[in-house]
Write an enzyme that holds these catalytic residues in place. Structure first.
Site, short mmCIF file in Angstrom:
data_model
loop_
_atom_site.label_atom_id
_atom_site.label_comp_id
_atom_site.label_asym_id
_atom_site.label_seq_id
_atom_site.Cartn_x
_atom_site.Cartn_y
_atom_site.Cartn_z
N TYR A 95 0.82 -1.20 0.00
CA TYR A 95 0.00 0.00 0.00
C TYR A 95 0.86 1.26 0.00
O TYR A 95 0.52 2.27 -0.63
CB TYR A 95 -0.90 -0.05 1.23
CG TYR A 95 -1.84 1.12 1.39
CD1 TYR A 95 -2.55 1.63 0.30
CD2 TYR A 95 -2.04 1.70 2.63
CE1 TYR A 95 -3.43 2.68 0.46
CE2 TYR A 95 -2.91 2.76 2.79
CZ TYR A 95 -3.60 3.24 1.71
OH TYR A 95 -4.45 4.29 1.86
N PHE A 144 3.63 1.97 -1.44
CA PHE A 144 4.05 2.36 -2.79
C PHE A 144 2.93 3.08 -3.52
O PHE A 144 3.14 4.13 -4.15
CB PHE A 144 4.50 1.14 -3.59
CG PHE A 144 4.61 1.40 -5.07
CD1 PHE A 144 5.65 2.17 -5.57
CD2 PHE A 144 3.67 0.90 -5.96
CE1 PHE A 144 5.76 2.44 -6.93
CE2 PHE A 144 3.77 1.16 -7.32
CZ PHE A 144 4.82 1.93 -7.80
N TRP A 145 1.72 2.55 -3.42
CA TRP A 145 0.61 3.12 -4.17
C TRP A 145 0.19 4.48 -3.63
O TRP A 145 -0.46 5.26 -4.34
CB TRP A 145 -0.56 2.14 -4.20
CG TRP A 145 -0.24 0.97 -5.07
CD1 TRP A 145 0.14 -0.27 -4.67
CD2 TRP A 145 -0.19 0.96 -6.50
NE1 TRP A 145 0.41 -1.06 -5.76
CE2 TRP A 145 0.22 -0.33 -6.89
CE3 TRP A 145 -0.45 1.91 -7.47
CZ2 TRP A 145 0.37 -0.68 -8.23
CZ3 TRP A 145 -0.30 1.57 -8.81
CH2 TRP A 145 0.10 0.27 -9.17
N ARG A 187 12.71 -6.13 -4.05
CA ARG A 187 11.67 -5.11 -4.28
C ARG A 187 11.75 -4.52 -5.69
O ARG A 187 11.81 -3.30 -5.89
CB ARG A 187 11.76 -4.01 -3.21
CG ARG A 187 11.32 -4.48 -1.84
CD ARG A 187 11.16 -3.32 -0.86
NE ARG A 187 10.27 -2.27 -1.37
CZ ARG A 187 8.94 -2.34 -1.37
NH1 ARG A 187 8.33 -3.44 -0.91
NH2 ARG A 187 8.22 -1.35 -1.83
N LEU A 188 11.75 -5.43 -6.66
CA LEU A 188 11.81 -4.99 -8.05
C LEU A 188 10.45 -4.56 -8.59
O LEU A 188 10.39 -3.82 -9.58
CB LEU A 188 12.38 -6.12 -8.92
CG LEU A 188 13.84 -6.50 -8.69
CD1 LEU A 188 14.24 -7.65 -9.59
CD2 LEU A 188 14.75 -5.30 -8.92
N LEU A 216 -6.59 -10.68 -20.07
CA LEU A 216 -6.00 -12.01 -20.04
C LEU A 216 -5.31 -12.25 -18.70
O LEU A 216 -4.81 -11.33 -18.08
CB LEU A 216 -4.99 -12.16 -21.17
CG LEU A 216 -5.55 -11.85 -22.58
CD1 LEU A 216 -4.45 -11.98 -23.61
CD2 LEU A 216 -6.71 -12.78 -22.91
#
Length: 553
Positions: A143, A145-146, A285-286, A553
């Site tokens: 969260y 990061f977002w 953490r890529l 997809l």
């Protein structure tokens, strides 16, 4: 696509904003108690036997958990908030139902550590699983990061629709951000067989698995070409990370261009998919840097919005759909622990329940051909115009997505599409399609793979009349024939979401609700929520059909 899609025994994922997520654990607001309602997949007995005292007791439990989660304890209506009280074991169990990944974190802690841990989390953390810094969590679900991205917050109430953050093309970095030591950026050229095979190998061995590590998506080489090289595809949107010393591909993310209609507005988007990290580098953490890099590259192309899906809850879904599964080979699904044996039933009863006719019933049904593309484009455009969020197809895209150019008997066929042609007028009145996505059975004993058909796009002229009952009957007939054809093609299970008009046939065609939810997201675009075929209890609801017209997809 995310792990929750893989089989029906996964734990239920949370959905929606804080109030909706609390409601899943039976914690509705005091003003709107639904103590007689069932949860997803439960059998409803009407709740007629509930007494006033039992309802009051249940409401009290809900209120206590809500107070414990939010820190709001206000019996006299004073408006003051207390510090979070300690949670009982029952409340912890309810919290675990909201957030399965948090449950995994709590299981590794002592009782005193659990209480200290809970006190440090916000409600948003509890809902999303952020704040735990758990090594097993996917970076996509973080969260924090977002919070730095132009996406709606959980508590946003959008008053107007449109771009969240204007992008100045002159300020878009011309070079990628640095990677951790030992890694380097690459652009994967999928026209090069060797590089294509590298992407294939990474996804085959390290992409989506279910939470119990029983199944993993198994994308074929043909599928990847179909999915990643759609009309307008750009090589620079196939982003890889290599280990500098060995030059091994250890991470990948992709995008393809798509024109989207969001209600009355058209936006150019990047459809993001296939983000994958090698298992040995998942502590690096890529994922956030992959997302930032594909964002940078699409911004350089003048595209500032994106659409993507995830099985995890992050800020903030524009819609949520649920997976449904229809057994075609129940015995095999039972043998590999994909499908359980319902209480009181027997294997023979289950096999009989899911038996299908051997012949289709729709008159004039035949495989789709290239000559049908323009007619299908016209029908599909009119059909999707009824939805709130949908792609705007071109003739080239219809041909690419629906016409399988491989030999129909080839082992790597990707998509099946059928049309119904009126025998007198020769007009195409209906079509449906489905594609293949196998899953590897990890630690297989008897079978190596599950062969799953996923419902793709469809449309029917019957949708445009005023007779909803006639349309529902026609749609059920079409889907029954789709199941028959999938069974004939040796599929084991037929999967569908609650988007499009799928709620009109799921129950009648014996689809069972899975535990997987699929959340739809828009990047750098704010809009009011779109219906995903579900009610607030995550149960299929015909009244909520027709919002999402995008099949990813």
């Amino acid at each position: 696509m995310m792990p929750d899609e893989l089989h029906t025994t996964d734990r239920e994922r949370a959905k929606g904003d804080s109030e909706e997520v609390l409601a899943q654990a039976g914690v509705e607001s005091d003003e709107d108690d639904h103590s007689g309602e069932e949860g997803p997949g439960d059998h409803q007995d009407g709740g007629a036997a509930a007494t006033g005292s039992s309802k009051k007791k249940k409401m009290s439990k809900k209120k206590k958990l809500k107070e414990a989660l939010t820190g709001r304890k206000d019996p006299e209506g004073s408006g003051k908030a207390d510090t979070k009280p300690q949670l009982s074991q029952e409340q912890l169990n309810q919290l675990a139902q909201i957030n399965p990944s948090l449950k995994d974190e709590l299981e590794r802690k002592s009782p005193s550590e659990i209480q200290d841990f809970i006190k440090k989390l916000s409600l948003g953390d509890m809902v999303t699983g952020a704040g735990a810094a758990a090594p097993h969590q996917k970076d996509l679900a973080q969260y924090k990061f977002w919070k730095t991205q132009p996406v709606p917050k959980f508590d946003d109430q959008p008053s107007e629709e449109g771009e969240i953050q204007a992008v100045d093309p002159e300020r878009v970095p011309k070079e990628p951000a640095p990677l951790p030591a030992g890694f380097e950026w690459v652009t994967m050229d999928l026209t090069d067989p060797q590089q294509h095979d590298e992407v294939y190998d990474l996804l085959s061995n390290h992409y989506v698995e279910d939470h119990e590590s029983m199944f993993r998506f198994k994308y074929s080489s043909s599928f990847l070409k179909w999915a990643l090289m759609a009309p307008g595809w750009r090589k620079e949107w196939h982003v890889g990370v290599r280990a500098s010393q060995s030059q091994k591909l250890v991470a990948f993310i992709s995008g393809i261009p798509v024109n989207m209609r969001v209600r009355q507005r058209t936006i150019s988007c990047t459809e993001i998919n296939f983000m994958c990290n090698h298992k040995k580098v998942r502590q690096k953490r890529l994922a956030p840097v992959l997302i930032k890099e594909i964002t940078r590259r699409t911004h350089l192309s003048g595209i500032y919005q994106a659409v993507y899906t995830a099985g995890t809850l992050i800020p903030t879904p524009v819609a949520t759909c649920r997976y449904f599964h229809r057994s075609l080979d129940w015995q095999k699904l039972y043998d590999v622990e994909f499908s359980p044996l319902p209480p009181g039933s027997t294997p023979l009863r289950q096999i009989a329940r899911y038996k299908l006719p051997t012949q289709t019933e729709i008159q004039g049904l035949r495989p789709m051909e290239t000559k049908d593309v323009e007619a299908i484009l016209d029908l599909l455009k009119r059909y999707l115009a009824r939805t709130e969020l949908a792609p705007l197809f071109t003739k080239e895209e219809v041909q690419h997505w629906l016409i399988d150019h491989a030999d129909p008997s080839a082992p790597e066929r990707v998509v099946w599409a059928y049309v119904s042609e009126d025998p007198e007028t020769h007009k195409i009145t209906d079509f449906f399609s489905f594609y293949i996505l196998e899953s590897t059975i990890i630690n297989a004993k008897k079978y190596d793979t599950i062969k799953a058909a996923y419902l793709f796009y469809y449309a029917s002229e019957a949708a445009f009349g005023n007779d909803k009952a006639a349309y529902k009957a026609r749609l059920n007939a079409l889907m029954k024939d789709a199941l028959i054809l999938a069974k004939e093609a040796k599929f084991d299970v037929f999967n569908a979401l609650t988007h499009l008009d799928n709620p009109l046939f799921l129950e009648d065609q014996k689809f069972g609700p899975g535990d997987g939810l699929l959340h739809y997201y828009l990047y750098n675009y704010r809009t009011a929520p779109v219906t995903g075929g579900l009610n607030k209890a995550n149960q299929v609801d015909e009244k909520q059909a027709g919002g999402i017209g995008l099949v990813m997809l």
